[in-house]
Design a protein around this motif. Structure first.
Motif, PDB file in Angstrom:
ATOM      1  N   GLU A 239       3.602 133.950 -41.508  1.00  0.00           N
ATOM      2  CA  GLU A 239       4.337 133.743 -42.760  1.00  0.00           C
ATOM      3  C   GLU A 239       3.462 134.086 -43.957  1.00  0.00           C
ATOM      4  OE1 GLU A 239       6.252 129.943 -43.082  1.00  0.00           O
ATOM      5  OE2 GLU A 239       6.739 129.892 -40.951  1.00  0.00           O
TER       6      GLU A 239
ATOM      7  N   GLU B  24      15.400 133.587 -29.859  1.00  0.00           N
ATOM      8  CA  GLU B  24      16.471 134.027 -30.750  1.00  0.00           C
ATOM      9  C   GLU B  24      16.967 132.939 -31.695  1.00  0.00           C
ATOM     10  OE1 GLU B  24      19.576 135.852 -28.481  1.00  0.00           O
ATOM     11  OE2 GLU B  24      18.282 137.471 -27.739  1.00  0.00           O
TER      12      GLU B  24
ATOM     13  N   LEU C 197      15.413 131.691 -34.111  1.00  0.00           N
ATOM     14  CA  LEU C 197      14.874 131.874 -35.466  1.00  0.00           C
ATOM     15  C   LEU C 197      15.574 132.996 -36.222  1.00  0.00           C
ATOM     16  CD1 LEU C 197      12.742 130.951 -37.518  1.00  0.00           C
ATOM     17  CD2 LEU C 197      11.190 132.659 -36.557  1.00  0.00           C
ATOM     18  N   CYS C 198      15.687 134.171 -35.627  1.00  0.00           N
ATOM     19  CA  CYS C 198      16.228 135.341 -36.333  1.00  0.00           C
ATOM     20  C   CYS C 198      17.504 135.895 -35.695  1.00  0.00           C
ATOM     21  CB  CYS C 198      15.196 136.466 -36.384  1.00  0.00           C
ATOM     22  SG  CYS C 198      13.661 136.029 -37.178  1.00  0.00           S
TER      23      CYS C 198
ATOM     24  N   VAL D 284       8.720 138.717 -35.867  1.00  0.00           N
ATOM     25  CA  VAL D 284       9.948 139.425 -36.261  1.00  0.00           C
ATOM     26  C   VAL D 284      10.420 138.936 -37.616  1.00  0.00           C
ATOM     27  CG1 VAL D 284      12.387 139.773 -35.716  1.00  0.00           C
ATOM     28  CG2 VAL D 284      10.671 139.936 -33.901  1.00  0.00           C
ATOM     29  N   SER D 285      10.407 137.626 -37.803  1.00  0.00           N
ATOM     30  CA  SER D 285      10.847 137.054 -39.079  1.00  0.00           C
ATOM     31  C   SER D 285      10.005 137.574 -40.235  1.00  0.00           C
ATOM     32  CB  SER D 285      10.761 135.523 -39.011  1.00  0.00           C
ATOM     33  OG  SER D 285      11.105 134.938 -40.243  1.00  0.00           O
TER      34      SER D 285
ATOM     35  N   LEU E  35      10.983 141.048 -41.023  1.00  0.00           N
ATOM     36  CA  LEU E  35      12.256 141.046 -41.749  1.00  0.00           C
ATOM     37  C   LEU E  35      12.040 140.706 -43.224  1.00  0.00           C
ATOM     38  CD1 LEU E  35      14.653 139.250 -39.212  1.00  0.00           C
ATOM     39  CD2 LEU E  35      14.733 141.644 -39.917  1.00  0.00           C
ATOM     40  N   ASP E  36      11.178 139.744 -43.485  1.00  0.00           N
ATOM     41  CA  ASP E  36      10.894 139.370 -44.872  1.00  0.00           C
ATOM     42  C   ASP E  36      10.337 140.550 -45.662  1.00  0.00           C
ATOM     43  OD1 ASP E  36      11.760 136.804 -44.395  1.00  0.00           O
ATOM     44  OD2 ASP E  36       9.739 135.971 -44.113  1.00  0.00           O
TER      45      ASP E  36
ATOM     46  N   ASP F 235      21.551 141.159 -34.701  1.00  0.00           N
ATOM     47  CA  ASP F 235      21.400 140.439 -35.978  1.00  0.00           C
ATOM     48  C   ASP F 235      20.239 141.014 -36.786  1.00  0.00           C
ATOM     49  OD1 ASP F 235      23.462 138.586 -35.391  1.00  0.00           O
ATOM     50  OD2 ASP F 235      22.066 137.377 -34.214  1.00  0.00           O
ATOM     51  N   VAL F 236      19.149 141.312 -36.109  1.00  0.00           N
ATOM     52  CA  VAL F 236      17.972 141.854 -36.793  1.00  0.00           C
ATOM     53  C   VAL F 236      18.295 143.199 -37.421  1.00  0.00           C
ATOM     54  CG1 VAL F 236      15.642 142.774 -36.417  1.00  0.00           C
ATOM     55  CG2 VAL F 236      16.305 140.591 -35.402  1.00  0.00           C
TER      56      VAL F 236
ATOM     57  N   ALA G  76       8.976 135.521 -32.312  1.00  0.00           N
ATOM     58  CA  ALA G  76      10.086 135.332 -33.244  1.00  0.00           C
ATOM     59  C   ALA G  76       9.577 135.254 -34.683  1.00  0.00           C
ATOM     60  CB  ALA G  76      10.869 134.067 -32.891  1.00  0.00           C
TER      61      ALA G  76
ATOM     62  N   ARG H 126      20.348 142.784 -40.545  1.00  0.00           N
ATOM     63  CA  ARG H 126      19.539 142.317 -41.670  1.00  0.00           C
ATOM     64  C   ARG H 126      18.685 143.430 -42.261  1.00  0.00           C
ATOM     65  NH1 ARG H 126      16.481 136.752 -40.690  1.00  0.00           N
ATOM     66  NH2 ARG H 126      15.656 137.428 -42.719  1.00  0.00           N
TER      67      ARG H 126
END
Length: 205
Positions: free
Chosen positions: A121, A188, A190-191, A160-161, A164-165, A196-197, A157, A200
């Motif tokens: 993060e 799955e 989380l995102c 991946v998040s 995505l950010d 879905d990914v 996950a 997004r």
């Protein structure tokens, strides 16, 4: 002054300007680092236990690169302290110099899982806040996701998040995410799933 300021949850939304309020400058950095990392304060339960939070906020506002290495180990406290994720924001304020030590922390398998997920993060926050560091952040996260087979599904996950950010549509990043999902190596919850990914990221309607 920071020992008596108290609970940050009772303050208005957003960090106060510690530099203007207390006149902090470069000369205060060593003492602010000492306060932010003090084990007794970080394990306390009274008003003084909030002093490290105020200290790392001030270090972020000072963009104190000297604080990067000392602050990152605080990630290990995340399971017992729900304010610790703020340190990721402080590091993002400090700048791109935080990336290499954050990447090392992410790669350190001796660290607790949630400490490493907070590193992902923080890497994304550095890349988002510091445009000059965005590509390096994407590349680092991609390299780690390419090793998905050796990771916990939850860590994958979070990787991946983080991508995505950062809106990572680079071919290598897409390939790494798809490979991890195809191997059922991503939690799955989380995102979402691979569809879905892609939605997004704007790759699917």
């Amino acid at each position: 002054a920071l020992l008596t300021r108290g609970d940050v949850r009772h303050e208005p939304v957003g960090w106060p300007d510690y530099l203007a309020t207390y006149g902090f400058g470069a000369t205060h950095v060593p003492e602010l680092i000492r306060m932010a990392t003090d084990p007794t304060l970080n394990q306390g339960i009274d008003a003084e236990a909030w002093a490290p939070v105020h200290a790392w906020r001030a270090l972020g506002q000072l963009r104190a690169t000297e604080a990067i290495e000392p602050l990152i180990p605080l990630f290990d406290l995340i399971e017992s302290d729900d304010i610790v994720p703020e340190t990721a924001d402080a590091l993002a304020m400090i700048g791109p110099a935080a990336l290499p030590p954050l990447v090392r922390h992410l790669a350190d398998t001796a660290r607790p899982l949630y400490s490493r997920t907070l590193a992902t993060e923080a890497i994304a926050k550095v890349g988002s806040r510091q445009p000059s560091a965005r590509d390096a952040a994407v590349a680092a996260l991609t390299r780690h996701l390419e090793q998905f087979e050796s990771h916990d599904r939850e860590l994958n996950a979070f990787l991946v998040s983080a991508l995505l950010d950062l809106g990572a549509t680079e071919p290598d990043a897409i390939a790494a995410m798809e490979a991890a999902y195809t191997a059922d190596s991503v939690d799955e919850s989380l995102c979402g799933d691979w569809e879905d990914v892609r939605v997004r990221l704007g790759l699917l309607p």
